[in-house]
Write an enzyme that holds these catalytic residues in place. Structure first.
Site: not given
Length: 198
Positions: A77, A178, A180
């Site tokens: 990001c 992102h 994650e």
């Protein structure tokens, strides 16, 4: 294999660490370059604005260290944006590992600003992070600034026009999205980074 997450004091460090731990990694959170001296590869997370993030990297010694780094490096990001030469957000010089400048995203008719939500990945050339990931897979974005789809963009998305989703130059790569927070697709992308040959 050892892994260090660069401590940028931003909110997504914990979620990045948890995502990596789910994959069996045991990352070190490294506030200074010395704390990552034994790591085989590095992750640069980030949320927020480029100016404060670069100030933290400069103060900790990470900025100078990363400019001469050769280990595999993955920016996430804002961390991806910091790999570039500079950013119009805060009008700040960044790490300079990838040519180009981060500019404000113009969403056009595609939606509101900032870009927040799931969007498709479109491969423009071979990208090791995409091994086992289908073109057109969806990942989660949150950003108001972007890198135009220049020569180092290996994967793009579209939001008001082509937007760099994954960038790569030499040992440095970055994801605008992102991983994650991107479910199984994001987990596979992180696993590919962990398994990449150094």
């Amino acid at each position: 294999m050892t892994l260090a997450i660069i401590d940028t004091s931003t909110a997504n460090i914990a979620s990045v660490r948890f995502a990596l731990e789910r994959l069996g990694a045991d990352p070190v959170i490294a506030a200074t370059p010395d704390e990552a001296r034994d790591a085989d590869r590095l992750i640069l997370p980030g949320v927020g604005a480029a100016g404060p993030a670069m100030a933290r990297l400069e103060a900790s010694g990470w900025a100078d260290a990363l400019r001469s780094e050769t280990r595999p490096l993955l920016g996430l990001c804002l961390g991806m944006q910091l790999l570039f030469e500079g950013s119009d957000e805060s009008d700040v010089d960044c790490l300079g590992l990838i040519p180009g400048r981060i500019t404000r995203l113009d969403p056009g008719a595609d939606g509101p600003w900032p870009h927040m939500g799931w969007n498709r990945l479109e491969t423009v050339r071979d990208e090791p992070l995409m091994a086992g990931v289908d073109e057109g897979a969806h990942v989660y974005f949150v950003h108001g600034y972007h890198a135009a789809a220049g020569p180092h963009a290996s994967v793009i998305t579209n939001y008001g026009g082509p937007v760099t989703a994954i960038v790569r130059r030499g040992h440095a790569a970055g994801c605008q999205f992102h991983p994650e927070r991107s479910g199984a697709v994001g987990a596979r992308i992180l696993q590919n980074f962990l398994e990449a040959r150094t």
